[in-house]
Design a protein around this motif. Structure first.
Motif, mmCIF file in Angstrom:
data_model
loop_
_atom_site.group_PDB
_atom_site.id
_atom_site.type_symbol
_atom_site.label_atom_id
_atom_site.label_comp_id
_atom_site.label_asym_id
_atom_site.label_seq_id
_atom_site.Cartn_x
_atom_site.Cartn_y
_atom_site.Cartn_z
ATOM 1 N N PHE A 2 -3.135 4.658 6.184
ATOM 2 C CA PHE A 2 -1.916 4.879 5.591
ATOM 3 C C PHE A 2 -0.503 4.177 5.603
ATOM 4 C CE2 PHE A 2 1.410 7.813 6.037
ATOM 5 C CZ PHE A 2 1.737 8.642 4.857
ATOM 6 N N PHE A 3 -0.160 3.560 7.048
ATOM 7 C CA PHE A 3 0.793 2.443 7.093
ATOM 8 C C PHE A 3 1.582 1.766 6.374
ATOM 9 C CE2 PHE A 3 0.450 5.514 10.979
ATOM 10 C CZ PHE A 3 2.457 5.974 10.875
ATOM 11 N N VAL A 4 0.255 0.639 5.577
ATOM 12 C CA VAL A 4 -0.361 -0.347 5.207
ATOM 13 C C VAL A 4 0.549 0.073 3.802
ATOM 14 C CG1 VAL A 4 -1.320 -1.907 4.054
ATOM 15 C CG2 VAL A 4 -1.204 -1.087 6.249
ATOM 16 N N ILE A 5 0.012 1.206 2.996
ATOM 17 C CA ILE A 5 0.193 1.895 1.787
ATOM 18 C C ILE A 5 1.899 2.334 1.683
ATOM 19 C CG2 ILE A 5 -0.224 2.810 -0.140
ATOM 20 C CD1 ILE A 5 -2.967 2.853 0.837
ATOM 21 N N LEU A 6 2.713 3.258 2.638
ATOM 22 C CA LEU A 6 3.655 3.304 2.845
ATOM 23 C C LEU A 6 4.633 2.399 3.169
ATOM 24 C CD1 LEU A 6 5.354 5.515 3.149
ATOM 25 C CD2 LEU A 6 5.311 5.350 5.223
ATOM 26 N N ALA A 7 3.951 1.158 3.650
ATOM 27 C CA ALA A 7 4.385 0.383 3.638
ATOM 28 C C ALA A 7 5.496 -0.264 2.271
ATOM 29 C CB ALA A 7 5.075 -1.110 4.362
ATOM 30 N N VAL A 8 4.376 -0.710 1.272
ATOM 31 C CA VAL A 8 3.808 -1.475 0.514
ATOM 32 C C VAL A 8 4.723 -0.632 -0.850
ATOM 33 C CG1 VAL A 8 2.531 -2.120 -1.752
ATOM 34 C CG2 VAL A 8 1.652 -2.917 0.260
ATOM 35 N N LEU A 9 4.727 0.947 -0.333
ATOM 36 C CA LEU A 9 5.434 1.293 -1.888
ATOM 37 C C LEU A 9 7.017 0.910 -1.699
ATOM 38 C CD1 LEU A 9 3.850 5.223 -1.766
ATOM 39 C CD2 LEU A 9 3.495 2.751 -3.499
ATOM 40 N N ILE A 10 7.802 1.267 -0.777
ATOM 41 C CA ILE A 10 8.879 1.282 -0.258
ATOM 42 C C ILE A 10 9.014 -0.567 -0.504
ATOM 43 C CG2 ILE A 10 10.292 0.838 2.291
ATOM 44 C CD1 ILE A 10 8.640 2.683 3.000
ATOM 45 N N SER A 11 8.581 -1.187 -0.007
ATOM 46 C CA SER A 11 8.933 -2.344 -0.714
ATOM 47 C C SER A 11 8.977 -2.776 -2.041
ATOM 48 C CB SER A 11 7.606 -3.614 -0.021
ATOM 49 O OG SER A 11 7.500 -3.436 1.083
ATOM 50 N N VAL A 12 7.891 -2.040 -2.780
ATOM 51 C CA VAL A 12 7.898 -2.356 -4.219
ATOM 52 C C VAL A 12 9.042 -1.411 -5.106
ATOM 53 C CG1 VAL A 12 7.677 -1.284 -6.188
ATOM 54 C CG2 VAL A 12 6.100 -2.673 -4.424
ATOM 55 N N LEU A 13 10.341 0.074 -3.702
ATOM 56 C CA LEU A 13 10.566 0.558 -4.470
ATOM 57 C C LEU A 13 11.702 -0.180 -4.401
ATOM 58 C CD1 LEU A 13 9.904 4.109 -3.351
ATOM 59 C CD2 LEU A 13 9.580 2.620 -6.053
ATOM 60 N N ARG A 18 16.748 -3.299 -6.290
ATOM 61 C CA ARG A 18 17.646 -4.239 -6.012
ATOM 62 C C ARG A 18 17.357 -5.425 -7.244
ATOM 63 N NH1 ARG A 18 15.043 -5.498 -1.350
ATOM 64 N NH2 ARG A 18 13.397 -6.596 -1.901
ATOM 65 N N MET A 19 16.682 -4.953 -8.769
ATOM 66 C CA MET A 19 17.047 -5.662 -9.757
ATOM 67 C C MET A 19 17.928 -4.481 -10.510
ATOM 68 S SD MET A 19 12.496 -6.033 -10.864
ATOM 69 C CE MET A 19 13.207 -6.924 -12.302
ATOM 70 N N VAL A 20 16.824 -2.984 -10.269
ATOM 71 C CA VAL A 20 18.568 -2.358 -11.213
ATOM 72 C C VAL A 20 19.902 -2.775 -10.946
ATOM 73 C CG1 VAL A 20 19.103 0.327 -11.046
ATOM 74 C CG2 VAL A 20 16.651 -0.411 -11.618
ATOM 75 N N ALA A 21 19.830 -3.207 -9.881
ATOM 76 C CA ALA A 21 21.034 -2.675 -9.440
ATOM 77 C C ALA A 21 22.167 -4.121 -9.649
ATOM 78 C CB ALA A 21 21.700 -3.288 -7.438
ATOM 79 N N GLY A 22 21.100 -5.354 -10.044
ATOM 80 C CA GLY A 22 21.249 -6.976 -10.175
ATOM 81 C C GLY A 22 21.330 -6.991 -11.434
ATOM 82 N N ALA A 23 20.777 -5.765 -12.702
ATOM 83 C CA ALA A 23 21.063 -5.858 -13.733
ATOM 84 C C ALA A 23 22.818 -5.704 -14.082
ATOM 85 C CB ALA A 23 19.926 -5.260 -14.361
#
Length: 227
Positions: A2-13, A18-23
């Protein structure tokens, strides 16, 4: 897991943020254009939904109007029949006031309008007044008598003195739970008053006999003292 999946989701978000801010930093104009396009798309979608809902409401209203029109046509094409009630509703167990109400209910059942129970002190012989389906004014006097107490000529004479001249009846009716004496029936026939005895009342009630206003003599009624 569960924590692994949560960490992945947080990383993706975080990466997407960051991409939106850069754009936004590199191409602020394009971001504004995309926002405007998105808002316009939402507004257009809302308008379409509103139009669709209005169209549905209009279609439902048309369907309802068509259904009511069809029912009205069916009602006009099919002749109305008087409902049949119990042959003996127990008139003898009613009080005189209840008997007048029962006669008024019969008039309403058979299509009369403006039905009123006016019996009481000072009624001058009128207990029920109504307008027949063909527009005539009917004035009814009710006599709640026992079988041994028949309606006499004096009762008819009192009613005949007011039904046409005072109450301006087109149809005058005297209805009783008992019967009429021969002189009373003769007087009523001379004056054009419809007599409804107990037997005719039962026929009127159960629908096998005519309404009183359907049994008016063909010759015009004359009030006492005329002709």
């Amino acid at each position: 897991m569960f924590f692994v999946i949560l960490a992945v989701l947080i990383s993706v978000l975080g990466w997407v943020a960051r991409m939106v801010a850069g754009a936004v930093e590199r191409r602020p104009g394009w971001v504004l254009v995309l926002v405007v396009i998105g808002v316009a798309a939402l507004v257009g979608l809302r308008r379409r939904l509103h139009v669709v809902r209005a169209a549905r409401r209009a279609a439902a209203a048309l369907d309802e109007a068509a259904r009511e029109a069809a029912e009205e046509l069916d009602t006009d094409l099919i002749p109305r029949q008087r409902p049949v009630v119990e042959v003996d509703p127990g008139y003898e167990f009613l009080t005189p006031e209840e008997f007048e109400e029962a006669i008024a209910a019969l008039c309403e059942r058979d299509g009369c309008s403006d039905v009123e129970v006016v019996g009481g002190a000072g009624d001058l012989g009128a207990d029920v007044v109504a307008v027949t389906p063909d527009g005539r004014r009917v004035v009814i006097q009710c006599k709640h008598y026992g079988e041994s107490n028949r309606v006499g000529s004096q009762d008819l004479q009192r009613f005949g003195g007011t039904c046409f001249t005072v109450h301006e009846a087109d149809v005058a009716v005297l209805v009783t739970t008992s019967d009429f004496t021969a002189p009373a029936a003769e007087y009523a026939d001379q004056c054009g008053i419809v007599c409804v005895d107990g037997e005719k009342l039962r026929s009127w009630t159960d629908g096998t006999g005519p309404c009183p206003w359907e049994a008016v003599p063909e010759s015009p009624a004359l009030a006492p003292g005329e002709g």
